[in-house]
Design an enzyme around this catalytic site. Structure first.
Site, PDB file in Angstrom:
ATOM      1  N   ARG A 128       0.825  -1.228   0.000  1.00  0.00           N
ATOM      2  CA  ARG A 128       0.000   0.000   0.000  1.00  0.00           C
ATOM      3  C   ARG A 128       0.856   1.275   0.000  1.00  0.00           C
ATOM      4  NH1 ARG A 128      -2.778  -3.171   3.807  1.00  0.00           N
ATOM      5  NH2 ARG A 128      -4.667  -4.078   2.925  1.00  0.00           N
ATOM      6  N   LYS A 150       3.158  11.403 -10.710  1.00  0.00           N
ATOM      7  CA  LYS A 150       2.261  10.600 -11.548  1.00  0.00           C
ATOM      8  C   LYS A 150       2.971   9.300 -11.898  1.00  0.00           C
ATOM      9  CE  LYS A 150      -0.844  13.670 -14.075  1.00  0.00           C
ATOM     10  NZ  LYS A 150      -1.209  14.189 -15.410  1.00  0.00           N
ATOM     11  N   GLU A 192       9.478  18.327 -24.331  1.00  0.00           N
ATOM     12  CA  GLU A 192       8.832  18.679 -23.048  1.00  0.00           C
ATOM     13  C   GLU A 192       9.413  19.994 -22.508  1.00  0.00           C
ATOM     14  OE1 GLU A 192       6.174  17.217 -21.962  1.00  0.00           O
ATOM     15  OE2 GLU A 192       6.234  15.062 -22.336  1.00  0.00           O
ATOM     16  N   LYS A 234       7.368  23.053 -13.003  1.00  0.00           N
ATOM     17  CA  LYS A 234       6.500  21.903 -12.739  1.00  0.00           C
ATOM     18  C   LYS A 234       6.198  21.800 -11.250  1.00  0.00           C
ATOM     19  CE  LYS A 234       5.179  17.286 -13.694  1.00  0.00           C
ATOM     20  NZ  LYS A 234       5.289  16.074 -14.460  1.00  0.00           N
ATOM     21  N   GLU A 244      -4.471  17.027 -10.028  1.00  0.00           N
ATOM     22  CA  GLU A 244      -5.079  17.431 -11.296  1.00  0.00           C
ATOM     23  C   GLU A 244      -6.596  17.556 -11.172  1.00  0.00           C
ATOM     24  OE1 GLU A 244      -3.065  15.739 -14.745  1.00  0.00           O
ATOM     25  OE2 GLU A 244      -4.909  15.966 -15.907  1.00  0.00           O
ATOM     26  N   ARG A 249      -2.997  21.714 -13.352  1.00  0.00           N
ATOM     27  CA  ARG A 249      -2.027  20.700 -13.769  1.00  0.00           C
ATOM     28  C   ARG A 249      -2.337  20.185 -15.178  1.00  0.00           C
ATOM     29  NH1 ARG A 249       0.859  15.892 -10.240  1.00  0.00           N
ATOM     30  NH2 ARG A 249       2.151  15.170 -11.962  1.00  0.00           N
ATOM     31  N   ASN A 253      -0.602  19.113 -20.113  1.00  0.00           N
ATOM     32  CA  ASN A 253      -0.932  18.193 -21.211  1.00  0.00           C
ATOM     33  C   ASN A 253      -0.943  18.896 -22.563  1.00  0.00           C
ATOM     34  OD1 ASN A 253      -1.210  16.011 -19.457  1.00  0.00           O
ATOM     35  ND2 ASN A 253      -3.323  16.588 -18.980  1.00  0.00           N
ATOM     36  N   HIS A 256      -0.474  16.964 -25.737  1.00  0.00           N
ATOM     37  CA  HIS A 256      -0.573  15.536 -25.413  1.00  0.00           C
ATOM     38  C   HIS A 256      -1.848  14.884 -25.946  1.00  0.00           C
ATOM     39  CE1 HIS A 256       2.850  16.420 -22.946  1.00  0.00           C
ATOM     40  NE2 HIS A 256       2.904  15.207 -22.446  1.00  0.00           N
ATOM     41  N   HIS A 260      -0.855  11.707 -27.623  1.00  0.00           N
ATOM     42  CA  HIS A 260      -1.196  10.369 -27.121  1.00  0.00           C
ATOM     43  C   HIS A 260      -1.910   9.553 -28.187  1.00  0.00           C
ATOM     44  CE1 HIS A 260      -0.937  11.113 -22.477  1.00  0.00           C
ATOM     45  NE2 HIS A 260       0.235  10.923 -23.039  1.00  0.00           N
ATOM     46  N   HIS A 272       7.948   9.572 -27.193  1.00  0.00           N
ATOM     47  CA  HIS A 272       6.905  10.376 -26.548  1.00  0.00           C
ATOM     48  C   HIS A 272       7.033  11.864 -26.913  1.00  0.00           C
ATOM     49  CE1 HIS A 272       3.983  11.559 -23.535  1.00  0.00           C
ATOM     50  NE2 HIS A 272       4.864  12.415 -23.027  1.00  0.00           N
TER      51      HIS A 272
END
Ligand code: NAD
Ligand code: GLY
Length: 372
Positions: A128, A150, A192, A234, A244, A249, A253, A256, A260, A272
């Site tokens: 956990r 993330k 990026e 960031k 987010e 946040r 993206n 993206h 994506h 990427h």
């Protein structure tokens, strides 16, 4: 004439920075600099430490880190395919089998964004949640994926669909890793960097324009400063919207949504950052049309991406309807509209819900590239 200012100066240890990500009890520092002086001190003294890395990074740095940290090493194949349930299961098997790990143990994610996301997710879920340290070895991971917590693996239904927010205990960006990074991977990371500058800072954007040669030459001082600027930006975004939920946040993206979709439709064809670069240019076209972005600014971003060696055009054969289906299936959708991150100006992003219709697709696709 070569400018003789601090940006192009030779690296010295005083240029190293420790940037705090201020998240209360989940706060941590991101070190940016050259070398491992002080690294051992950020790794908690605990009974067991395990390094998770990929085969390429493991071959280059595994033994050094294993000896430095007195840690065992778990290795997965290099590449995006390792962000999978199969590799996660293999990592869990290797984490658990020796029975040496307890909740106080520490996982070291030594690698690029793939390893950070995979090892970070394993750390988020093992017992956990155990502590993990990000040691990013690609530019992309240094400027983006290692910061912010993330973690995720991919699913056949899409990228990063299975994941968790789990902040690292510390992040250590040693720019020396960049010496062995292939050019294409380094340039992918620059996408990026451009993203960060476009949404975050007109000043950083201007620095990138001025320092293209130094950036491509991986000048220590310039690279250190740029990574630190990206991390600072960031960190501030993550501090404002860790999970987010407020939309802040989501600005990260930018590029993206289509990016994506390209990665999903053409697995392995683009790195990427390359897919994000094409996605950013598509989002810029939409920004000119729908967010009153000055076309001259859009052109500056495209020129910078091209000067850095990034692709900017959607491939000729891309089926717009297929791209639409993937974008609508994206987890960030809201009804039949997709929330696109658009730019009003450099440093002024906005999330705009856009209905995915033929007019939007025409703008997104833009001039097609027969070569990419
Ligand atoms: P990557 O981790 O696959 O690394 C790229 C390649 O470079 C790999 O083959 C790796 O073995 C090799 N490599 C890494 N470091 C090296 C070094 N120092 N020397 C030589 N070779 C080296 O790819 P990436 O571009 O770092 O990361 C992409 C991933 O990051 C994607 O899965 C993307 O979804 C994810 N990502 C996550 C976040 C986040 O916030 N979690 C943000 C952006 C991207
Ligand atoms: N790379 C997007 C984020 O961290 O939110």
């Amino acid at each position: 004439m070569r400018r003789d200012n601090s940006a192009t100066a030779t690296y010295n240890p005083a240029m190293a920075e420790n940037i705090q990500v201020k998240l209360g009890e989940r706060a941590y520092a991101v070190h940016v600099g050259r070398g491992l002086d002080g690294f051992s001190a950020v790794v908690p003294d605990c009974t067991a430490r395990v390094i998770v890395t990929d085969q390429t990074v493991g071959r280059l740095y595994g033994q050094q880190f294993s000896q430095l940290l007195n840690a065992r090493v778990i290795t997965v194949p290099a590449g995006e395919d390792s962000k999978s349930l199969r590799q996660l299961e293999s990592v869990f098997a290797q984490l658990l089998a020796p029975r040496d790990l307890v909740r106080q143990s520490v996982i070291i994610a030594l690698g690029g964004g793939v390893i950070g996301d995979l090892a970070g997710f394993a750390a988020a879920t093992l017992y956990r949640g155990v502590r993990y340290i990000q040691v990013p070895t690609t530019l992309l991971a240094m400027v983006d994926s290692s910061v912010g917590g993330k973690t995720a693996i991919n699913h056949i239904a899409g990228k990063n669909l299975i994941g968790a927010f789990h902040q690292p205990h510390a992040v250590w960006c040693d720019i020396a890793f960049l010496e062995t990074l292939p050019v294409r991977e380094y340039v992918s990371g620059l996408a990026e960097v451009v993203k960060t500058a476009a949404i975050g800072s007109a000043a950083l954007f201007a620095t990138l324009e001025q320092e293209v040669s130094a950036i491509l030459a991986r000048n220590d001082a310039v690279v250190t400063r740029i990574i630190a600027d990206c991390v600072r930006f960031k960190a501030a975004v993550v501090e404002q919207d860790e999970l987010e939920t407020t939309g802040r946040r989501a600005m990260l993206n930018f590029g993206h949504t289509l990016g994506h979709a390209l990665e999903n439709l053409y697995p392995g064809r683009w790195l990427h950052g390359e897919a994000v670069a094409i996605g950013m240019v598509a989002a810029l076209r939409l920004s000119v049309e729908r967010a009153a972005l000055d076309p001259g600014v859009a052109e500056r971003v495209v020129r910078l991406l091209q000067a850095l060696g990034l692709p900017t055009n959607v491939p000729a054969e891309l089926d717009a309807e297929a791209a639409a289906a993937v974008m609508l299936g994206d987890k960030k959708r809201g009804g039949a509209a997709v929330g696109f991150v658009l730019l009003k100006a450099l440093g002024e992003p906005v999330v705009q819900p856009c209905t995915v219709d033929s007019s939007l697709l025409r703008t997104l696709m833009g001039p097609r590239d027969e070569r990419t």
